[in-house]
Design an enzyme around this catalytic site. Structure first.
Site, PDB file in Angstrom:
ATOM      1  N   PRO A   2     -15.100  -5.955 -11.381  1.00  0.00           N
ATOM      2  CA  PRO A   2     -15.098  -6.211 -12.824  1.00  0.00           C
ATOM      3  C   PRO A   2     -16.384  -5.727 -13.483  1.00  0.00           C
ATOM      4  O   PRO A   2     -17.446  -5.696 -12.868  1.00  0.00           O
ATOM      5  CB  PRO A   2     -14.972  -7.741 -12.899  1.00  0.00           C
ATOM      6  CG  PRO A   2     -14.416  -8.148 -11.578  1.00  0.00           C
ATOM      7  CD  PRO A   2     -14.943  -7.165 -10.583  1.00  0.00           C
ATOM      8  N   TYR A  40       0.871  -1.175   0.000  1.00  0.00           N
ATOM      9  CA  TYR A  40       0.000   0.000   0.000  1.00  0.00           C
ATOM     10  C   TYR A  40       0.913   1.231   0.000  1.00  0.00           C
ATOM     11  O   TYR A  40       1.287   1.754   1.050  1.00  0.00           O
ATOM     12  CB  TYR A  40      -0.898   0.038   1.233  1.00  0.00           C
ATOM     13  CG  TYR A  40      -1.966  -1.025   1.295  1.00  0.00           C
ATOM     14  CD1 TYR A  40      -2.288  -1.819   0.201  1.00  0.00           C
ATOM     15  CD2 TYR A  40      -2.670  -1.239   2.480  1.00  0.00           C
ATOM     16  CE1 TYR A  40      -3.277  -2.785   0.280  1.00  0.00           C
ATOM     17  CE2 TYR A  40      -3.662  -2.202   2.566  1.00  0.00           C
ATOM     18  CZ  TYR A  40      -3.954  -2.976   1.462  1.00  0.00           C
ATOM     19  OH  TYR A  40      -4.928  -3.933   1.551  1.00  0.00           O
ATOM     20  N   GLY A 100     -11.486   0.216 -10.993  1.00  0.00           N
ATOM     21  CA  GLY A 100     -11.505  -1.034 -11.735  1.00  0.00           C
ATOM     22  C   GLY A 100     -11.537  -2.271 -10.876  1.00  0.00           C
ATOM     23  O   GLY A 100     -11.411  -3.377 -11.373  1.00  0.00           O
ATOM     24  N   PHE A 136     -13.581  -4.679   0.368  1.00  0.00           N
ATOM     25  CA  PHE A 136     -14.531  -4.088  -0.580  1.00  0.00           C
ATOM     26  C   PHE A 136     -15.976  -4.376  -0.178  1.00  0.00           C
ATOM     27  O   PHE A 136     -16.841  -4.574  -1.027  1.00  0.00           O
ATOM     28  CB  PHE A 136     -14.306  -4.585  -2.009  1.00  0.00           C
ATOM     29  CG  PHE A 136     -12.967  -4.224  -2.602  1.00  0.00           C
ATOM     30  CD1 PHE A 136     -12.157  -3.269  -2.021  1.00  0.00           C
ATOM     31  CD2 PHE A 136     -12.523  -4.854  -3.749  1.00  0.00           C
ATOM     32  CE1 PHE A 136     -10.933  -2.940  -2.574  1.00  0.00           C
ATOM     33  CE2 PHE A 136     -11.296  -4.525  -4.310  1.00  0.00           C
ATOM     34  CZ  PHE A 136     -10.488  -3.571  -3.724  1.00  0.00           C
ATOM     35  N   GLY A 170     -17.995  -1.215  -1.307  1.00  0.00           N
ATOM     36  CA  GLY A 170     -17.979  -0.992  -2.751  1.00  0.00           C
ATOM     37  C   GLY A 170     -16.559  -0.976  -3.236  1.00  0.00           C
ATOM     38  O   GLY A 170     -15.614  -1.251  -2.497  1.00  0.00           O
TER      39      GLY A 170
END
Length: 314
Positions: free
Chosen positions: A237, A75, A234, A226, A229
């Site tokens: 998918p 990160y 990207g 996630f 969201g």
């Protein structure tokens, strides 16, 4: 059906302990944690957040009771890394703070994953995390499998074996796995105790319903990423339905005086006492909203509506 009238608190500070705790290996953590991926900015973007903003988020998270922070050496942006920010903001670390990191994958500066590490390269990645974080030992190390954002088949045995050696050498305290298939969890468990599985999962990303349930049966933490969201450009998918159910989520949020993101986080936590949330942000205000979701109690009717948005996986 029974209902609950408890909603997001409005007159008191958010409290990460409100969703309860879970035993992550030999460490106890509040189920509402923090993911460090967005501390610097949105991966794949050239925009870097002001350093002081990121430090303020980390310090406020700990003030609100967050004691589980998820990070990784990959990160980073050209001038800054999440691990460096964590060390700068939080050292000396509190005794109850658990920092979970990931190895295996490497990420280029444009956000793409690079070729996967060999088992003999994992020690170097563990030592890099130790150095960046200013630790002598890593609390939890997740073996992140694959070179992309979707699960990939393959044997994890040699990599988990290498992590077991690092645990025995005192560099790693607990072992987890990330971005894996159910059969890879089975294989890993034949080699070492696994304390957590970290996979993509959320209200409209439910392919791992079965894996989540199995983790609960085994007493293993399931840690979705996630869950609110897409956090990376990207990441979801084309063709998936992460925006499905927006109207239903908004209606439930309005009824509770909450935000749609809080409803999604609360739904995730309702999936089981072993499910840990690690939402990430670079904003103190957004952080406080995320932590407040630990107090949001959804009714049976709410859950029925939310569960129907995306069919449960077979």
């Amino acid at each position: 059906m029974t209902t609950s009238t408890t909603t997001t608190p409005t007159t008191t500070a958010p409290d990460a302990s409100a969703a309860g705790t879970w035993q992550l290996g030999d460490r106890t953590v509040n189920r509402m944690g923090f993911g460090a991926m967005r501390l610097i900015g949105t991966l794949g973007s050239a925009t870097v957040r002001p350093r002081e903003d990121s430090l303020a988020v980390l310090r406020r998270a700990v003030e609100l009771g967050v004691n589980h922070i998820d990070t990784a050496a990959f990160y980073f942006f050209p001038t800054r890394s999440a691990n460096e920010l964590i060390g700068a903001a939080l050292q000396p670390y509190g005794d109850d703070l658990v920092i979970t990191t990931k190895i295996g994958a490497s990420q280029s500066r444009d956000g793409a994953f690079e070729p996967y590490a060999r088992p003999d390269q994992l020690r170097g990645q563990v030592e890099e995390n130790i150095r960046q974080l200013g630790l002598d030992q890593l609390d939890v190390v997740n073996l992140r499998w694959g070179t992309g954002l979707t699960t990939e088949p393959g044997s994890v045995a040699e990599h988990v074996g290498a992590l077991t050696e690092l645990r025995d050498a005192g560099l790693v305290r607990n072992i987890g796995i990330s971005n894996v298939l159910p059969e890879q969890l089975t294989e890993a468990l034949e080699i070492a105790p696994i304390v957590c599985v970290q996979n993509r999962y959320g209200l409209t990303e439910r392919a791992d319903d079965g894996l989540l349930a199995r983790c609960g049966e085994l007493g293993i933490a399931f840690v979705p990423f996630f869950s609110v969201g897409a956090s990376v450009a990207g990441a979801i998918p084309d063709g998936t339905h992460h925006d499905a159910g927006a109207a239903e989520v908004a209606a439930i949020a309005a009824a509770h005086g909450a935000t749609p993101a809080q409803v999604r986080l609360a739904w995730t936590l309702h999936r089981g006492p072993h499910v840990l949330a690690i939402p990430g942000t670079g904003s103190v205000a957004h952080l406080e909203q995320n932590v407040a979701a630990a107090s949001l109690r959804l009714s049976d009717d709410d859950l029925a509506v939310l569960d129907a948005i995306a069919p449960a996986a077979d």
